[in-house]
Write a protein that holds these residues in place. Structure first.
Motif, short mmCIF file in Angstrom:
data_model
loop_
_atom_site.label_atom_id
_atom_site.label_comp_id
_atom_site.label_asym_id
_atom_site.label_seq_id
_atom_site.Cartn_x
_atom_site.Cartn_y
_atom_site.Cartn_z
N MET A 98 0.84 -1.19 0.00
CA MET A 98 0.00 0.00 0.00
C MET A 98 0.87 1.24 0.00
O MET A 98 1.88 1.31 0.71
CB MET A 98 -0.91 0.00 1.23
CG MET A 98 -1.91 1.13 1.29
SD MET A 98 -3.09 0.94 2.64
CE MET A 98 -2.03 1.01 4.07
N SER A 99 0.55 2.23 -0.78
CA SER A 99 1.36 3.44 -0.90
C SER A 99 1.47 4.16 0.44
O SER A 99 0.53 4.19 1.24
CB SER A 99 0.70 4.38 -1.92
OG SER A 99 1.30 5.65 -1.87
N SER A 100 2.66 4.74 0.67
CA SER A 100 2.87 5.49 1.91
C SER A 100 1.97 6.71 1.98
O SER A 100 1.75 7.28 3.05
CB SER A 100 4.33 5.90 2.03
OG SER A 100 4.70 6.72 0.92
N ASP A 101 1.46 7.15 0.81
CA ASP A 101 0.56 8.30 0.79
C ASP A 101 -0.71 8.04 1.59
O ASP A 101 -1.39 8.97 2.00
CB ASP A 101 0.18 8.64 -0.65
CG ASP A 101 1.38 9.15 -1.45
OD1 ASP A 101 2.37 9.53 -0.82
OD2 ASP A 101 1.31 9.14 -2.70
N TRP A 102 -1.03 6.76 1.78
CA TRP A 102 -2.25 6.40 2.49
C TRP A 102 -2.03 6.20 4.00
O TRP A 102 -2.96 5.86 4.71
CB TRP A 102 -2.84 5.12 1.91
CG TRP A 102 -3.17 5.22 0.46
CD1 TRP A 102 -2.40 4.79 -0.58
CD2 TRP A 102 -4.33 5.79 -0.13
NE1 TRP A 102 -3.01 5.05 -1.78
CE2 TRP A 102 -4.20 5.67 -1.54
CE3 TRP A 102 -5.48 6.40 0.39
CZ2 TRP A 102 -5.16 6.13 -2.42
CZ3 TRP A 102 -6.44 6.86 -0.49
CH2 TRP A 102 -6.28 6.73 -1.87
N SER A 103 -0.80 6.39 4.45
CA SER A 103 -0.49 6.13 5.86
C SER A 103 -1.37 6.97 6.77
O SER A 103 -1.50 8.19 6.59
CB SER A 103 0.98 6.44 6.14
OG SER A 103 1.24 6.37 7.53
N PRO A 104 -1.96 6.35 7.80
CA PRO A 104 -2.83 7.11 8.71
C PRO A 104 -2.04 7.93 9.72
O PRO A 104 -2.62 8.76 10.42
CB PRO A 104 -3.63 6.02 9.41
CG PRO A 104 -2.71 4.84 9.44
CD PRO A 104 -1.93 4.91 8.14
N GLY A 105 -0.75 7.68 9.83
CA GLY A 105 0.07 8.39 10.82
C GLY A 105 0.50 7.46 11.94
O GLY A 105 -0.06 6.38 12.15
N GLU A 106 1.54 7.88 12.64
CA GLU A 106 2.17 7.01 13.65
C GLU A 106 1.21 6.59 14.75
O GLU A 106 1.20 5.43 15.17
CB GLU A 106 3.37 7.74 14.26
CG GLU A 106 4.15 6.90 15.26
CD GLU A 106 5.36 7.62 15.82
OE1 GLU A 106 5.99 7.08 16.76
OE2 GLU A 106 5.67 8.73 15.33
N VAL A 107 0.37 7.52 15.23
CA VAL A 107 -0.57 7.19 16.31
C VAL A 107 -1.49 6.04 15.90
O VAL A 107 -1.70 5.09 16.66
CB VAL A 107 -1.40 8.43 16.71
CG1 VAL A 107 -2.59 8.03 17.59
CG2 VAL A 107 -0.54 9.44 17.43
N HIS A 108 -2.01 6.10 14.69
CA HIS A 108 -2.95 5.09 14.23
C HIS A 108 -2.26 3.77 13.89
O HIS A 108 -2.83 2.70 14.09
CB HIS A 108 -3.72 5.64 13.03
CG HIS A 108 -4.49 6.88 13.34
ND1 HIS A 108 -5.71 6.85 13.97
CD2 HIS A 108 -4.20 8.19 13.14
CE1 HIS A 108 -6.15 8.09 14.14
NE2 HIS A 108 -5.24 8.92 13.65
N GLU A 109 -1.02 3.86 13.42
CA GLU A 109 -0.28 2.63 13.14
C GLU A 109 0.07 1.92 14.44
O GLU A 109 -0.02 0.68 14.53
CB GLU A 109 0.98 2.97 12.34
CG GLU A 109 0.68 3.41 10.91
CD GLU A 109 1.91 3.89 10.16
OE1 GLU A 109 2.96 4.10 10.82
OE2 GLU A 109 1.83 4.06 8.93
N THR A 110 0.44 2.69 15.46
CA THR A 110 0.74 2.09 16.77
C THR A 110 -0.51 1.45 17.37
O THR A 110 -0.47 0.34 17.92
CB THR A 110 1.30 3.15 17.73
OG1 THR A 110 2.48 3.72 17.17
CG2 THR A 110 1.63 2.54 19.09
N PHE A 111 -1.63 2.17 17.27
CA PHE A 111 -2.89 1.61 17.78
C PHE A 111 -3.28 0.34 17.03
O PHE A 111 -3.74 -0.63 17.65
CB PHE A 111 -4.02 2.63 17.67
CG PHE A 111 -5.38 2.03 17.83
CD1 PHE A 111 -5.81 1.56 19.06
CD2 PHE A 111 -6.22 1.87 16.73
CE1 PHE A 111 -7.06 0.97 19.20
CE2 PHE A 111 -7.47 1.29 16.87
CZ PHE A 111 -7.89 0.84 18.11
N THR A 112 -3.09 0.31 15.72
CA THR A 112 -3.43 -0.88 14.94
C THR A 112 -2.63 -2.08 15.42
O THR A 112 -3.17 -3.18 15.58
CB THR A 112 -3.16 -0.63 13.44
OG1 THR A 112 -4.03 0.42 12.99
CG2 THR A 112 -3.44 -1.89 12.62
#
Length: 427
Positions: free
Chosen positions: A1-15
């Motif tokens: 998935m393209s990095s352009d779609w990244s939700p951000g560090e907070v959301h990646e950590t929560f995931t």
């Protein structure tokens, strides 16, 4: 998935945390969609019928997760939403610590103040609250910018007065919300006098916008479905669409399945229900550009044309009282029946309900309904003119001008509904 779609560090950590707690994400991940905010994206092709998210019961925040000594301090009729909101506000740090990463992914209070009419300044139709929010003007604004279904008010007409009480769940929405929030606050303050209003109301709004229907396996569904309420980590990333979705829950937890095919990069939606755009705006702080469930109501206009209590009584006794709905395809049957009562004698009208056509004049009915639609369209024109003045005024704060711009889009939709319904009536 393209990095352009990244939700951000907070959301990646929560995931990562959510998956470690047993949440299963099948071919979906949170993503940030340019210009639209956060949602759920397909990371692989998804077929209709495939499950996309499973949330185990162990991670779901329900009333059963709140200590009994906390729940039992409130008045007996305190709503579930109020108790959970109070717990999120005043629960012990140790008890709430498992959810901290989740809390960081939630919208801020400012997000609610920007998007939800309930929290808007009075100049735009908001209500008064204990901290002084929405009290920038002591007097009622001279122009009501909110649609009548939300505000219960009009600019171009004096609305009719119903002589009977009836359920109108999709009308006068902000006042209904305000009554629920005021009762919640009164109940909670009676048990926790020093509770902070801003924090409590924020958590009440979180529950209002992000909760899922939940009934424990050993419990009967409550009389009010609003008391069957729970918060689901990770599943609350899904945005709303008017497409159907398959949502199931049991003692093991929640399962959300796709009812459409998705390609990689598509946003994956779920449905919050068949709601009009007025309902979506009032309850969730957004509305859709295309919504097959969108509609408006003619109750205030029709009751104005029935000042006689006798005719309103006739509508009531025959179960055609209120909830006169209009969508882009035309008016509902209830509206047609009300129009007939405008010119038919009561005997012919009652027989018409049973299938008789004696006394029915389609041209008269159409003329009456067209007049009702024109009244609503005129309201749209009057309000849109006032909104444009607000948007162009340097004396109005930029944040309020942005809200006015959003309302202008909504009123343009309402005008379009009136126009489309009028055209459909003439076919």
């Amino acid at each position: 998935m393209s990095s352009d779609w990244s939700p951000g560090e907070v959301h990646e950590t929560f995931t990562e945390w959510a998956l470690a707690q047993g949440v299963i994400a099948n071919k979906v991940r949170p993503a940030r969609f340019p210009g639209r905010g956060l949602g759920m994206i397909a990371t692989e092709p998804i077929k209709s019928g495939e499950f996309v998210v499973k949330v185990p019961a162990s991670t779901i925040l329900t009333m059963d997760k709140i200590p009994a000594e906390f729940r039992d301090q409130f008045p007996e009729d305190t709503r579930v939403q109020a108790i959970i909101a109070a717990y999120l506000t005043c629960g012990s740090e140790e008890e709430l610590s498992p959810y901290k990463l989740w809390f960081k992914t939630w919208p801020t209070r400012q997000d609610f103040e920007d998007s939800m009419p309930l929290m808007w300044p009075r100049s735009l139709g908001g209500l008064s609250w204990p901290d002084g929010a929405a009290t920038d003007e002591s007097a009622t604004p001279c122009t009501n910018f909110l649609p009548p279904s939300i505000s219960g008010s009009w600019n171009s007409i004096e609305k009719g007065v119903p002589v009977k009480e009836y359920e109108a769940d999709h009308q006068n929405l902000v006042e209904g919300q305000g009554q629920r929030l005021r009762k919640a606050w009164d109940d909670v303050v009676s048990a926790i006098p020093n509770i902070d209003w801003r924090s409590f109301s924020y958590h009440w709004l979180i529950l209002n916008t992000r909760s899922f229907y939940w009934v424990a396996p050993d419990q009967e569904p409550p009389e009010d479905r609003n008391d069957a309420m729970a918060l689901l980590p990770f599943a609350d990333y899904f945005n709303h669409s008017d497409v159907e979705c398959d949502v199931k829950f049991d003692e093991d937890g929640y399962t959300l399945s796709a009812t459409d095919d998705y390609e990689v990069g598509d946003e994956v939606y779920m449905s919050y229900g068949s709601h009009s755009n007025d309902m979506l705006l009032a309850e969730y702080g957004f509305f859709m550009d295309k919504n097959t469930s969108d509609c408006i109501y003619l109750d205030d206009i029709i009751f104005r044309d029935f000042p006689s209590a006798d005719k309103q009584e006739t509508l009531w006794l025959n179960q055609y009282y209120g909830n006169y709905c209009v969508n882009a395809e035309g008016v509902c049957y209830r509206t047609e029946i009300a129009a007939c009562l405008m010119y038919m004698n009561e005997n012919d009208w009652t027989n018409h309900l049973e299938g008789s056509t004696e006394g029915v004049d389609e041209k008269k009915s159409e003329a009456i309904i067209q007049r009702w639609l024109k009244t609503y369209a005129t309201e749209a024109d009057v309000t849109m003119k006032a909104l444009r003045r607000t948007i162009e005024s340097d004396a109005v704060p930029q944040t309020d001008r942005a809200k006015a711009g959003n309302l202008l889009r909504r009123w343009e939709q309402i005008k379009s509904i009136c126009k489309s319904a009028s055209s459909a009536l003439s076919l």
